[in-house]
Scaffold this motif. Structure first.
Motif, short mmCIF file in Angstrom:
data_model
loop_
_atom_site.label_atom_id
_atom_site.label_comp_id
_atom_site.label_asym_id
_atom_site.label_seq_id
_atom_site.Cartn_x
_atom_site.Cartn_y
_atom_site.Cartn_z
N LEU A 117 -1.11 13.83 -21.08
CA LEU A 117 -1.57 15.09 -21.13
C LEU A 117 -3.00 15.22 -21.75
O LEU A 117 -3.53 16.44 -21.58
CB LEU A 117 -0.55 15.81 -22.39
CG LEU A 117 0.80 16.28 -22.17
CD1 LEU A 117 1.63 16.81 -23.35
CD2 LEU A 117 0.98 17.11 -20.95
N LEU A 118 -3.58 14.04 -22.06
CA LEU A 118 -4.98 14.19 -22.70
C LEU A 118 -5.72 13.33 -21.62
O LEU A 118 -7.02 13.05 -22.05
CB LEU A 118 -5.14 13.70 -23.99
CG LEU A 118 -4.01 14.38 -24.98
CD1 LEU A 118 -4.32 13.39 -26.48
CD2 LEU A 118 -4.57 15.81 -24.97
N ARG A 149 -0.07 15.20 -12.81
CA ARG A 149 -0.52 15.05 -14.13
C ARG A 149 -1.38 15.95 -14.26
O ARG A 149 -1.31 16.43 -15.78
CB ARG A 149 -0.95 13.66 -14.18
CG ARG A 149 -1.43 13.00 -15.42
CD ARG A 149 -1.41 11.59 -15.49
NE ARG A 149 -0.29 10.88 -15.35
CZ ARG A 149 -0.19 9.72 -15.34
NH1 ARG A 149 -1.36 8.80 -15.77
NH2 ARG A 149 0.87 8.75 -14.75
N MET A 150 -2.33 16.47 -13.74
CA MET A 150 -3.33 17.66 -14.14
C MET A 150 -2.73 18.72 -14.50
O MET A 150 -2.83 19.45 -15.27
CB MET A 150 -4.45 17.62 -13.31
CG MET A 150 -5.46 16.57 -12.90
SD MET A 150 -6.06 16.21 -14.47
CE MET A 150 -5.27 14.55 -14.93
N ARG A 152 0.49 19.24 -15.27
CA ARG A 152 1.40 19.14 -16.62
C ARG A 152 0.51 19.64 -17.65
O ARG A 152 1.20 19.87 -18.77
CB ARG A 152 1.75 17.63 -16.74
CG ARG A 152 2.93 17.15 -15.92
CD ARG A 152 3.28 15.80 -15.93
NE ARG A 152 3.16 15.12 -17.47
CZ ARG A 152 3.07 13.91 -17.86
NH1 ARG A 152 2.82 13.09 -16.99
NH2 ARG A 152 3.08 13.83 -18.94
N GLN A 153 -0.71 19.42 -17.84
CA GLN A 153 -1.58 19.54 -18.91
C GLN A 153 -1.73 21.07 -19.26
O GLN A 153 -2.14 21.42 -20.49
CB GLN A 153 -3.06 19.01 -18.49
CG GLN A 153 -3.04 17.42 -18.73
CD GLN A 153 -4.43 16.74 -18.25
OE1 GLN A 153 -5.54 17.40 -18.34
NE2 GLN A 153 -4.50 15.50 -18.23
N GLN A 154 -1.42 21.96 -18.26
CA GLN A 154 -1.24 23.25 -18.73
C GLN A 154 -0.18 23.58 -19.67
O GLN A 154 -0.54 24.70 -20.54
CB GLN A 154 -0.57 24.29 -17.57
CG GLN A 154 -1.97 24.05 -16.35
CD GLN A 154 -1.14 24.77 -15.21
OE1 GLN A 154 -0.34 25.50 -15.01
NE2 GLN A 154 -2.10 24.56 -14.05
N LEU A 156 -0.42 22.31 -22.75
CA LEU A 156 -1.30 22.25 -23.97
C LEU A 156 -1.65 23.64 -24.35
O LEU A 156 -1.99 23.94 -25.54
CB LEU A 156 -2.53 21.64 -23.82
CG LEU A 156 -2.36 20.04 -23.27
CD1 LEU A 156 -3.85 19.46 -22.84
CD2 LEU A 156 -1.89 19.26 -24.63
N GLU A 192 -10.58 17.47 -27.34
CA GLU A 192 -9.07 17.99 -27.54
C GLU A 192 -8.55 18.01 -29.04
O GLU A 192 -7.77 18.91 -29.55
CB GLU A 192 -8.01 17.09 -26.79
CG GLU A 192 -8.17 17.19 -25.24
CD GLU A 192 -7.93 18.46 -24.61
OE1 GLU A 192 -7.47 19.47 -25.45
OE2 GLU A 192 -8.13 18.79 -23.17
#
Length: 291
Positions: A117-118, A149-150, A152-154, A156, A192
């Motif tokens: 996620l980071l 993977r990118m 999925r970071q939404q 956050l 982050e």
């Protein structure tokens, strides 16, 4: 949908057990295969709302409980965004993304790389690309997995999500890609760390280490109508996630996470260490390019 499907599966299994029926008996009565019953009760496959209706008729479930379960079945039948990548993702990974998509809080311990996620895109590409040395992966597939993977970071930015992350200090020093990739990754972590919904800590190498084992994620879900959803722990192996769910397993991982968090630096000192490592380890000749 993943969480609804799991909750529906647990409810239907509970009803079957309360009625004193075996899975085989239910399968025979509905002319389904026994494996179908076992697959949906383990939330491996979903049930279409019409099939849920047939089951509820068979179990003679009426009134508000029936309405609740049919509502869950409708929700569970929705498709998550990750379904469009279905040919590229394992069942375990889809389930993992589904849990991540709906969790209200996550506690993440990563011992060897930055948590997905980071990760920056370049860092992620190097990690995913390295899988192909273990087993062949088509270049197009690597691109799709990086996109997943990118995407999925939404999560956050999702309202109400609380994230606690503890990274082993070795993660900051383990080379993935070249200096600029590592420098950018650590700078991203530093940025982050300012998120109000993220607590980011680093477990220094010289701390007392009392927990040994692989990386893991604990997903928690808030109150969903009248039922608390069980927390779920996922431990990660080389390629595939592996989910453990017994209450005892989850409880032990909670204790482990608390110990890691207590032994780690506080968020302010952690952020300072991340930025200092970026400068001392990874800025190198490339420093002027970042200035």
């Amino acid at each position: 949908p993943t969480v609804r499907r799991r909750r529906l599966a647990a409810e239907l299994r509970g009803i079957r057990e309360d009625k004193g029926k075996s899975g085989d008996a239910v399968a025979a009565a509905l002319k389904w295969s026994p494996s179908k019953i076992s697959r949906y009760e383990r939330a491996r496959t979903g049930l279409r709302p019409r099939e849920v209706e047939r089951l509820l008729d068979y179990y003679e479930i009426t009134g508000p409980r029936r309405a609740l379960l049919l509502g869950l079945a409708e929700d569970a039948a929705q498709k998550g965004w990750w379904e469009e990548f279905t040919d590229s993702l394992s069942e375990d990974y889809k389930q993992f993304i589904g849990l991540e998509h709906e969790a209200t809080s996550m506690a993440i311990w990563h011992v060897d790389v930055v948590t997905g996620l980071l990760q920056t895109e370049d860092y992620a590409r190097h990690i995913i690309g390295s899988y192909s040395r273990v087993e062949p992966v088509a270049p197009g597939m690597i691109g799709r997995l990086v996109r997943v993977r990118m995407r999925r970071q939404q999560v956050l930015n999702r309202d109400g999500l609380q994230l606690s992350v503890v990274l082993d200090e070795s993660v900051l020093k383990r080379r993935i890609g070249d200096e600029p990739v590592m420098y950018d990754q650590l700078m991203r972590l530093g940025k982050e760390a300012d998120r109000p919904n993220l607590t980011l800590q680093v477990l220094p190498l010289d701390a007392q280490h009392s927990v040994f084992g692989e990386s893991f994620v604990i997903f928690s879900f808030g109150q969903d109508a009248d039922a608390m959803l069980q927390d779920v722990v996922s431990t990660e192996h080389l390629r595939s996630g592996f989910t453990l769910e017994g209450e005892r397993d989850t409880y032990l991982h909670r204790i482990a996470f608390q110990m890691l968090s207590e032994a780690a630096l506080d968020p302010v000192a952690s952020r300072a260490l991340i930025l200092e490592t970026a400068e001392s380890y990874w800025s190198g000749a490339d420093k002027h390019a970042h200035a």
